[in-house]
Design an enzyme around this catalytic site. Structure first.
Site, mmCIF file in Angstrom:
data_model
loop_
_atom_site.group_PDB
_atom_site.id
_atom_site.type_symbol
_atom_site.label_atom_id
_atom_site.label_comp_id
_atom_site.label_asym_id
_atom_site.label_seq_id
_atom_site.Cartn_x
_atom_site.Cartn_y
_atom_site.Cartn_z
ATOM 1 N N PRO A 14 -3.960 0.635 18.748
ATOM 2 C CA PRO A 14 -3.742 0.169 17.379
ATOM 3 C C PRO A 14 -3.875 1.240 16.293
ATOM 4 C CG PRO A 14 -5.883 -0.551 18.183
ATOM 5 C CD PRO A 14 -5.205 0.098 19.332
ATOM 6 N N TYR B 55 4.001 6.688 9.910
ATOM 7 C CA TYR B 55 3.180 5.523 9.532
ATOM 8 C C TYR B 55 4.019 4.457 8.823
ATOM 9 C CZ TYR B 55 -1.087 2.989 8.357
ATOM 10 O OH TYR B 55 -2.064 2.022 8.264
ATOM 11 N N TYR C 298 -9.139 5.591 7.894
ATOM 12 C CA TYR C 298 -9.275 5.894 9.323
ATOM 13 C C TYR C 298 -10.273 7.045 9.417
ATOM 14 C CZ TYR C 298 -4.887 3.298 10.202
ATOM 15 O OH TYR C 298 -3.912 2.337 10.298
ATOM 16 N N HIS D 297 0.849 -1.201 0.000
ATOM 17 C CA HIS D 297 0.000 0.000 0.000
ATOM 18 C C HIS D 297 0.879 1.243 0.000
ATOM 19 C CE1 HIS D 297 -4.213 -1.437 1.360
ATOM 20 N NE2 HIS D 297 -3.601 -2.394 0.699
ATOM 21 N N LYS E 134 1.209 0.187 14.935
ATOM 22 C CA LYS E 134 2.618 0.096 15.347
ATOM 23 C C LYS E 134 2.967 -1.114 16.217
ATOM 24 C CE LYS E 134 4.217 3.462 13.151
ATOM 25 N NZ LYS E 134 4.036 2.743 11.895
#
Ligand code: APR
Ligand code: PHB
Length: 394
Positions: A293, A385, A201, A72, A297
């Site tokens: 979460p 990220y 998200y 991704h 990580k």
């Protein structure tokens, strides 16, 4: 029994460490209290940083991940009925993440360990580390009604948050840092196509939600729920209805629903123990730290601890550098606290809090608007990220 490194716990941390050490000719035995099937039945996260992908390749267990994992190069933040893409590769000079379930990583590691014939003792009872502050540590456990003693040079405590390793360090030698959030995540796994090619998200006044996936035909979705919520209160129908209400309209309209194949609630917690070593015992992964979460990580931090301990052990056994191993904790903690910060920040920005008033709600939206409308803001999200660089040993 005797080995060089005794590993407590056959989760991803223990199995990955064991495989890497084995490749370097460092003998190790893993002792796990559950069965292999039980370990594989736990559904966990599924986003791997580049550093972890590279480490799995180095361990020789990346074949299936490379064939079936989904690279991704971006994800989306949704808020205020808007969607903003975080272009991971463009913002970080080409870094990506790999979507591949932790369960699959674990399965691959187990198969690789079996193939090389390294020892894993499953269903070991009452595992206990001993003589940690001596040069001759050992662990004991019960197997088939007998007490077994395993002598070793070092012990790796890879036994998760509830494990025995951290608990066997004298209380006055460690300090624990903890933040408990007033909510959990209700997760559903379903054999339905993901609603979008990339993760979403989503912040909403009704609470956070996340659209994730395991493959082109398997989705993973989450809803923020109160801490005391019971999974029995959530029929599939109720879950899908609530998810649709929290997603931007055009996403909700595309959502394909279906029967859940797994449904569970996990509390959110930030936790770190310092230091991560006591004598010959080294804490690795969830045994030493927990992150909420929201930043994906947890598993990745476990991999970076494994990377550090593995390279330090190679220095010990191949170069006699027993001095460097003393730096394990400080090396790991530098990176851990940055990931703790990122996970806490993402959590704070995207969830509704029980004491939230309109003022805080407006601040959250302003913060999301601010960070997503500047390249500097998006870059800080993207570089965290995809994973900050692994810390050097020296
Ligand atoms: N004796 C032996 N084994 C134990 C003991 C014990 N006393 N206590 C726990 N274990 C085993 C558990 O059964 C489990 O299989 O240790 C293992 C720990 O595995 P995880 O909890 O998965 O922890 P870890 O390997 O560090 O994995 C990294 O990051 O954020 C998370 O979801 C992520 O689970 C993942 C973790
Ligand atoms: C998941 O797919 O389970 C997942 C993905 C991203 C997260 C957390 C969980 O941040």
């Amino acid at each position: 029994m005797k080995t060089q490194v005794a590993i407590i716990g056959a989760g991803p941390s223990g199995l990955l460490l064991g495989q890497l050490l084995h490749h370097q000719g460092i003998d190790n035995v893993i002792v796990e209290r559950r069965s292999g099937e039980y370990v594989l039945s736990r559904i966990r996260a599924g986003v791997l940083e580049q550093g972890m992908v590279d480490l799995l390749r180095e361990a020789g267990v990346a074949q299936r991940m490379d064939a079936e994992g989904l690279p991704h190069d971006g994800f989306e933040l949704a808020f205020d009925n808007r969607r903003v893409r975080v272009a991971l590769d463009e913002l970080t000079g080409g870094s990506k993440v790999m979507v591949y379930g932790q369960t699959e990583v674990t399965r691959d590691l187990m198969a690789a360990r079996e193939a090389v014939g390294a020892t894993t003792i499953y269903e070991a009872g009452n595992v206990q580390p001993h003589a940690l502050d001596s040069d001759c540590p050992y662990i004991t456990f019960e197997k088939d009604g007998e007490t077994v003693r395993l002598d070793c040079d070092y012990i790796a405590g890879c036994d998760g948050y509830h494990g025995v390793s951290r608990q066997s360090i004298p209380k006055e030698r460690i300090k624990e840092f903890e933040k408990v959030y007033p909510f959990g995540w209700l997760g559903v796994l379903s054999d339905t196509p993901p609603v979008s090619d990339e993760l979403i998200y989503a912040r909403h006044d009704r609470g956070f939600s996340l659209c994730s996936m395991r493959s082109a035909t398997r989705s993973r979705y989450y809803l923020q729920v109160p801490l005391d919520e019971k999974v029995e209160n959530w029929s599939d129908e109720r879950f899908w209805e609530e998810l649709k209400r929290r997603l931007p309209k055009e996403v909700a309209n595309k959502l394909v629903t279906g029967p859940s194949i797994e449904k569970s609630i996990a509390p959110l917690r930030s936790f770190v123990v310092e230091p991560m070593q006591y004598g010959r015992l080294f804490l690795v992964g969830d045994a030493a730290h927990i992150v909420p979460p929201t930043g994906a990580k947890g598993l990745n931090l476990a991999a970076s601890d494994v990377n550090t301990l593995y390279r330090l052990m190679v220095k010990v056994y191949q170069e006699g550098r027993t001095d460097l191993i003393e730096r394990y904790s400080q090396t790991c903690l530098k990176r851990i606290w940055k990931a703790e910060r990122f996970s806490w920040w993402m959590t704070s920005m995207l969830h509704t809090f029980s004491d939230q008033d309109d003022f805080n709600s407006r601040l959250q939206l302003a913060e999301l608007d601010y960070v997503t409308s500047s390249e500097a803001g998006l870059t800080t999200i993207a570089e965290n990220y995809v994973g900050l660089p692994y810390e050097p040993l020296e």
